[in-house]
Design a protein around this motif. Structure first.
Motif, PDB file in Angstrom:
ATOM      1  N   PRO A 143     -22.808  13.960   4.497  1.00 52.25           N
ATOM      2  CA  PRO A 143     -23.617  12.677   4.448  1.00 52.25           C
ATOM      3  C   PRO A 143     -24.485  12.410   3.610  1.00 52.25           C
ATOM      4  N   VAL A 144     -24.556  11.709   2.553  1.00 53.25           N
ATOM      5  CA  VAL A 144     -25.378  11.553   1.461  1.00 53.25           C
ATOM      6  C   VAL A 144     -25.787  10.151   0.953  1.00 53.25           C
ATOM      7  N   TYR A 145     -27.048   9.907   0.444  1.00 52.35           N
ATOM      8  CA  TYR A 145     -27.388   8.491   0.120  1.00 52.35           C
ATOM      9  C   TYR A 145     -28.286   8.969  -1.064  1.00 52.35           C
ATOM     10  N   ASN A 146     -27.974   8.055  -2.255  1.00 54.17           N
ATOM     11  CA  ASN A 146     -28.710   8.242  -3.356  1.00 54.17           C
ATOM     12  C   ASN A 146     -28.877   9.594  -4.083  1.00 54.17           C
ATOM     13  N   GLY A 147     -27.823  10.235  -3.802  1.00 54.14           N
ATOM     14  CA  GLY A 147     -28.019  11.743  -4.061  1.00 54.14           C
ATOM     15  C   GLY A 147     -28.420  12.637  -3.453  1.00 54.14           C
ATOM     16  N   THR A 148     -29.108  12.141  -2.140  1.00 50.92           N
ATOM     17  CA  THR A 148     -30.001  13.057  -1.468  1.00 50.92           C
ATOM     18  C   THR A 148     -29.171  13.401  -0.013  1.00 50.92           C
ATOM     19  N   VAL A 149     -29.011  14.439   0.245  1.00 52.21           N
ATOM     20  CA  VAL A 149     -28.439  15.009   1.459  1.00 52.21           C
ATOM     21  C   VAL A 149     -29.251  14.412   2.725  1.00 52.21           C
ATOM     22  N   ILE A 150     -28.551  13.665   3.661  1.00 50.46           N
ATOM     23  CA  ILE A 150     -29.118  13.258   4.551  1.00 50.46           C
ATOM     24  C   ILE A 150     -29.094  14.388   5.839  1.00 50.46           C
ATOM     25  N   SER A 151     -27.994  14.797   6.194  1.00 54.01           N
ATOM     26  CA  SER A 151     -27.992  15.925   7.208  1.00 54.01           C
ATOM     27  C   SER A 151     -26.751  16.909   6.554  1.00 54.01           C
ATOM     28  N   LYS A 152     -26.529  18.032   7.170  1.00 51.46           N
ATOM     29  CA  LYS A 152     -25.616  18.923   6.802  1.00 51.46           C
ATOM     30  C   LYS A 152     -24.500  19.209   8.124  1.00 51.46           C
ATOM     31  N   ASN A 153     -24.617  18.143   8.890  1.00 51.08           N
ATOM     32  CA  ASN A 153     -23.401  18.181   9.880  1.00 51.08           C
ATOM     33  C   ASN A 153     -22.920  16.651   9.877  1.00 51.08           C
ATOM     34  N   TYR A 154     -21.893  16.838  10.527  1.00 51.01           N
ATOM     35  CA  TYR A 154     -21.276  15.424  10.789  1.00 51.01           C
ATOM     36  C   TYR A 154     -21.323  14.614  12.127  1.00 51.01           C
ATOM     37  N   ILE A 155     -22.280  15.134  12.958  1.00 51.70           N
ATOM     38  CA  ILE A 155     -22.655  14.574  14.209  1.00 51.70           C
ATOM     39  C   ILE A 155     -23.429  13.302  14.313  1.00 51.70           C
ATOM     40  N   ASN A 156     -23.064  12.317  14.331  1.00 50.54           N
ATOM     41  CA  ASN A 156     -23.599  10.952  14.209  1.00 50.54           C
ATOM     42  C   ASN A 156     -24.588  10.738  12.950  1.00 50.54           C
ATOM     43  N   PRO A 157     -23.887  11.089  11.701  1.00 54.78           N
ATOM     44  CA  PRO A 157     -24.569  11.131  10.592  1.00 54.78           C
ATOM     45  C   PRO A 157     -24.960   9.783  10.116  1.00 54.78           C
ATOM     46  N   GLN A 158     -26.009   9.778   9.340  1.00 52.97           N
ATOM     47  CA  GLN A 158     -26.963   8.384   9.184  1.00 52.97           C
ATOM     48  C   GLN A 158     -26.696   7.986   7.739  1.00 52.97           C
ATOM     49  N   ALA A 159     -25.670   8.604   7.201  1.00 51.74           N
ATOM     50  CA  ALA A 159     -25.217   8.255   5.766  1.00 51.74           C
ATOM     51  C   ALA A 159     -23.472   8.283   5.533  1.00 51.74           C
TER      52      ALA A 159
ATOM     53  N   MET B  11     -17.639  21.767 -10.802  1.00 51.23           N
ATOM     54  CA  MET B  11     -18.866  22.231 -11.224  1.00 51.23           C
ATOM     55  C   MET B  11     -19.459  23.146 -10.210  1.00 51.23           C
ATOM     56  N   PRO B  12     -20.432  24.427 -10.681  1.00 54.59           N
ATOM     57  CA  PRO B  12     -21.176  25.124  -9.764  1.00 54.59           C
ATOM     58  C   PRO B  12     -21.985  24.255  -8.769  1.00 54.59           C
ATOM     59  N   GLU B  13     -22.103  24.788  -7.471  1.00 57.57           N
ATOM     60  CA  GLU B  13     -22.695  24.199  -6.748  1.00 57.57           C
ATOM     61  C   GLU B  13     -24.137  23.768  -6.846  1.00 57.57           C
ATOM     62  N   SER B  14     -24.805  24.344  -7.684  1.00 56.14           N
ATOM     63  CA  SER B  14     -26.218  24.283  -8.136  1.00 56.14           C
ATOM     64  C   SER B  14     -26.322  22.785  -8.676  1.00 56.14           C
ATOM     65  N   PHE B  15     -25.193  22.303  -9.266  1.00 54.22           N
ATOM     66  CA  PHE B  15     -25.327  20.773 -10.175  1.00 54.22           C
ATOM     67  C   PHE B  15     -25.056  19.809  -9.049  1.00 54.22           C
ATOM     68  N   VAL B  16     -24.373  20.022  -7.668  1.00 53.27           N
ATOM     69  CA  VAL B  16     -24.089  19.133  -6.742  1.00 53.27           C
ATOM     70  C   VAL B  16     -24.410  19.635  -5.323  1.00 53.27           C
ATOM     71  N   PRO B  17     -25.695  19.763  -5.286  1.00 51.98           N
ATOM     72  CA  PRO B  17     -26.099  20.092  -3.647  1.00 51.98           C
ATOM     73  C   PRO B  17     -25.267  19.149  -2.766  1.00 51.98           C
ATOM     74  N   TRP B  18     -25.036  17.894  -2.952  1.00 52.60           N
ATOM     75  CA  TRP B  18     -24.614  16.936  -1.847  1.00 52.60           C
ATOM     76  C   TRP B  18     -23.098  17.631  -1.451  1.00 52.60           C
ATOM     77  N   ARG B  19     -22.408  18.322  -2.010  1.00 52.41           N
ATOM     78  CA  ARG B  19     -21.102  18.845  -1.936  1.00 52.41           C
ATOM     79  C   ARG B  19     -20.883  19.832  -0.877  1.00 52.41           C
ATOM     80  N   ALA B  20     -20.041  19.541   0.284  1.00 48.05           N
ATOM     81  CA  ALA B  20     -19.815  20.424   1.214  1.00 48.05           C
ATOM     82  C   ALA B  20     -18.592  21.206   1.105  1.00 48.05           C
ATOM     83  N   LYS B  21     -17.382  20.812   0.483  1.00 51.07           N
ATOM     84  CA  LYS B  21     -16.248  21.414   0.615  1.00 51.07           C
ATOM     85  C   LYS B  21     -15.589  21.119  -0.556  1.00 51.07           C
ATOM     86  N   ILE B  22     -14.707  22.264  -1.170  1.00 50.99           N
ATOM     87  CA  ILE B  22     -13.806  21.747  -2.250  1.00 50.99           C
ATOM     88  C   ILE B  22     -12.318  22.554  -1.688  1.00 50.99           C
TER      89      ILE B  22
END
Length: 688
Positions: free
Chosen positions: A376-392, A412-423
């Protein structure tokens, strides 16, 4: 086949996203070839590429192709339908037409079937066959089942399913499906459909890839014919809902506009390229990233209006799922700069704030031929790292269904995309399923000395959590609507209770343990707030009543009472402290203003008094052998200072106007007097 699952819950039911990536090694070519893939039979079949699309709550549009040349004066196409296979109860007529882009010269047909006309309810199976009378020959008998848009359909769905049935409330999700490599995905979905494990197919753009077969703009219409023959094994049984991608733009989207009939009118859209509909508890929004969706555009305005309505209908349709062809978040190395940096940033500026504001659950795209999912992400910022009632919003790129161009395996390596959870490994083709289940959950654990119980029932919503072990009971209860929340904890010598009742709003917190009681109470509207603490020899009480505003703080313990009181408007403030041999009192009354400070203890009295306007000030201190007094009264101005103690008297007096000043000091051995009367003055007299 690679399968993994996200289990997320929001509101009143669960959605399970299962990514399915089918590999060549999992499908036998002989099986695949037998699945209606002989393109040479087109000239033998009167009805080719038959597919369904939703047209309303109780209707579908059936579309298909007939080989041969279009004749404007020909009879209209027809579909017969009913509740029994080959026992049809009604016939609907439609229209036949053609178009010329890409050298298309065959006949397209569309017919709307409204199941309400034969008394069929949503959730019941309907059989149908179609034909164009001018060309002869009916299609085989197919069937479909429609479901309501709201979440209540899941209860009916469950009740109709036998205990051994594989039937489930699943929706297939994909993008970038074309002829050639897409055959594996088409076959895989058709197997799910035949087993009644898929109820709807959603395709987020790039359909058939016909434009890849016409680099010099010559005939490519045969590709569309092949494509619809490829998907007919599933699209003839479940609604196939699509949105446009960049590969449909050829000939001004001519094939898209003629092969598909999407229900844009029912969602107040002005364009067949973007629309919305409710199905099985999910609000689906198909938007077009191939048309203007910048702020202020017709599509952007429509999108916000649609999301406002959807967000106000969460009780019946809890989930909002938006799909557009181009991604807002992606991490392909191949497309990093043009798509994932430049384009995605622009697209986010257009609509991300809308998706966040109206709590869109998922935005799915394709375009990049790979699979990835965000947190769950907004404006490039991760709001939470789970999917229970996510706010984004969660962003998914799901473009690996298979097409003539092949898939992209670079990320791309994970360091470039901290919002990515799964590939996922998209060297193979694949698609996704979304499971929608009625939320009735029960978790029970029992072992010697311990019981755990979790119960959740939706819609209507009852939540219960219970844990019992030796000497301890925990209970959480929530009932909605009307909303009652209860938390209870009982253990040796201790009881904790939290209660909330809405609307009207009563909030109560209670804690009881040996020798101690704590209570917090709030009642609204009218607003009463109460905090109470009682333990041996001590009581604390805070009370607030509004409007009119009364505030009270009281503390009582052995030999001691403390009280603070404030009443508004008019304003009365009172502070009182009483303990053995001592009384302290502060009082303020406004307007008119009276201020009083009083302290009384053995042998001593202190008093401060101020009254305005007119202004009287008084300070008095009395203790054994000593009196101190200060007095000031205005206007006219009188000032008086007096101190009397054994062997000593001090007096200061000043009166104006005309000025009288008097200073007197008397000791046992000395006296001093100074008197001034203006405009003349009497001097100083001293003596033993």
């Amino acid at each position: 086949m690679h399968i993994w699952t996200i289990c997320a819950y929001v509101g009143v039911f669960f959605v399970i996203i299962t990514e399915v990536y089918a590999t060549n090694g999992k499908l036998q070519w002989s099986e695949f070839e037998s699945a209606a893939m002989d393109f040479n039979k087109f000239d033998k079949e009167p009805v080719v590429g038959l597919h369904l699309a939703l047209a309303g709550d109780t209707s579908v549009v059936v579309s298909w192709l007939n080989t041969g040349h279009f004749v404007p004066e020909s009879q209209p196409p027809i579909c017969a339908y009913g509740q029994i296979a080959d026992g049809f109860q009604a016939i609907s007529t439609g229209k036949a037409y053609t178009y010329t882009a890409g050298d298309f010269d065959s006949i397209l047909n569309k017919v709307e079937i409204d199941i309400a006309k034969i008394g069929v309810k949503q959730g019941d199976r309907v059989y149908y066959r179609c034909c164009n009378p001018n060309l002869g020959g009916w299609s085989p008998s197919y069937n479909f089942t429609l479901f309501t848009g709201d979440v209540s359909t899941l209860s009916n769905f469950k009740s109709q399913r036998s205990p051994t049935s594989r039937k489930s409330a699943k929706i297939a999700l994909m993008a970038d499906l074309g002829v050639g490599n897409g055959r594996y995905t088409a076959y895989s979905i058709s197997q799910y459909v035949q087993n009644e494990a898929i109820q709807l197919v959603v395709h987020a753009g790039d359909i058939s890839y016909a434009d890849d077969f016409s680099l010099i703009q010559h005939n490519n219409s045969f590709v569309w014919t092949e494509y619809f023959a490829m998907i007919q094994p599933f699209a003839a049984y479940v609604p196939y809902m699509v949105g446009p991608g960049n590969h449909e733009a050829q000939f001004d989207f001519a094939a898209y506009k003629n092969w598909f009939t999407m229900p844009y009118n029912i969602s107040q859209s002005k364009s067949q390229f973007y629309y919305s509909f409710d199905y099985m508890g999910v609000h689906f929004v198909a938007m077009s990233t191939e048309h203007d969706f910048t702020p202020g555009s017709t599509q952007n305005i429509w999108l916000e209006e649609d999301l406002i309505k959807a967000s106000q209908n969460r009780e019946k349709v809890p989930w909002i799922f938006v799909h557009g062809h181009r991604p807002l978040y992606c991490s392909s190395i191949v497309d990093w700069l043009p798509r994932c940096i430049t384009e995605a940033k622009t697209y986010r500026a257009n609509i991300e704030h809308l998706l966040y504001k109206y709590k869109v659950d998922i935005y799915m795209a394709g375009h990049n031929h790979q699979y990835e999912r965000s947190y769950p992400v907004y404006n490039g910022t991760v709001i939470s790292k789970n999917y229970i009632n996510p706010q984004a919003t969660v962003y998914i790129v799901n473009g690996g269904a298979g097409n003539p161009e092949g898939n992209d395996i670079t990320f791309m390596p994970e360091s470039f995309v901290p919002w990515r959870a799964k590939i996922a490994d998209t060297s193979h083709t694949g698609w996704m399923t979304m499971d929608i289940t009625e939320t009735i959950e029960l978790c029970l654990r029992a072992c010697p000395g311990e019981v755990e119980l979790c119960l959740r029932v939706c819609p209507g919503k009852v939540e219960l959590c219970l844990r019992a072990c030796p000497g301890k009971v925990e209970l959480c209860l929530r009932l909605c609507p009307g909303e009652v929340e209860l938390c209870l904890r009982v253990c040796p010598g201790k009881v904790e209770l939290c209660l909330r009742v809405c609307p009207g709003k009563v909030e109560l917190c209670l804690r009881v343990c040996p020798g101690k009681v704590e209570l917090c109470l709030r009642v609204c509207p009218g607003e009463v707030e109460l905090c109470l603490r009682a333990c041996p020899g001590e009581v604390e009480l805070c009370l607030r009543v509004c409007p009119g505003n009364v505030e009270l703080c009281l503390r009582v313990c052995p030999g001691k009472v403390e009280l603070c009181l404030r009443v508004c408007p008019g304003e009365v403030e009172l502070c009182l402290r009483v303990c053995p041999g001592e009384v302290e009192l502060c009082l303020r009354i406004c307007p008119g203003e009276v201020e009083l400070c009083l302290r009384v203890c053995p042998g001593e009295v202190e008093l401060c008094l101020r009254i305005c306007p007119g202004e009287v000030e008084l300070c008095l201190r009395v203790c054994p052998g000593e009196v101190e007094l200060f007095l000031r009264a205005c206007p006219g101005e009188v000032e008086l200072c007096l101190r009397v103690c054994p062997g000593e008297v001090e007096l200061c007096l000043r009166a104006c106007p005309e000025k009288v000043e008097l200073c007197l000091r008397v000791y046992s051995w000395e006296s001093e007097l100074r008197l001034g009367l203006c405009p003349w003055e009497v001097g100083l007299v001293r003596g033993p």
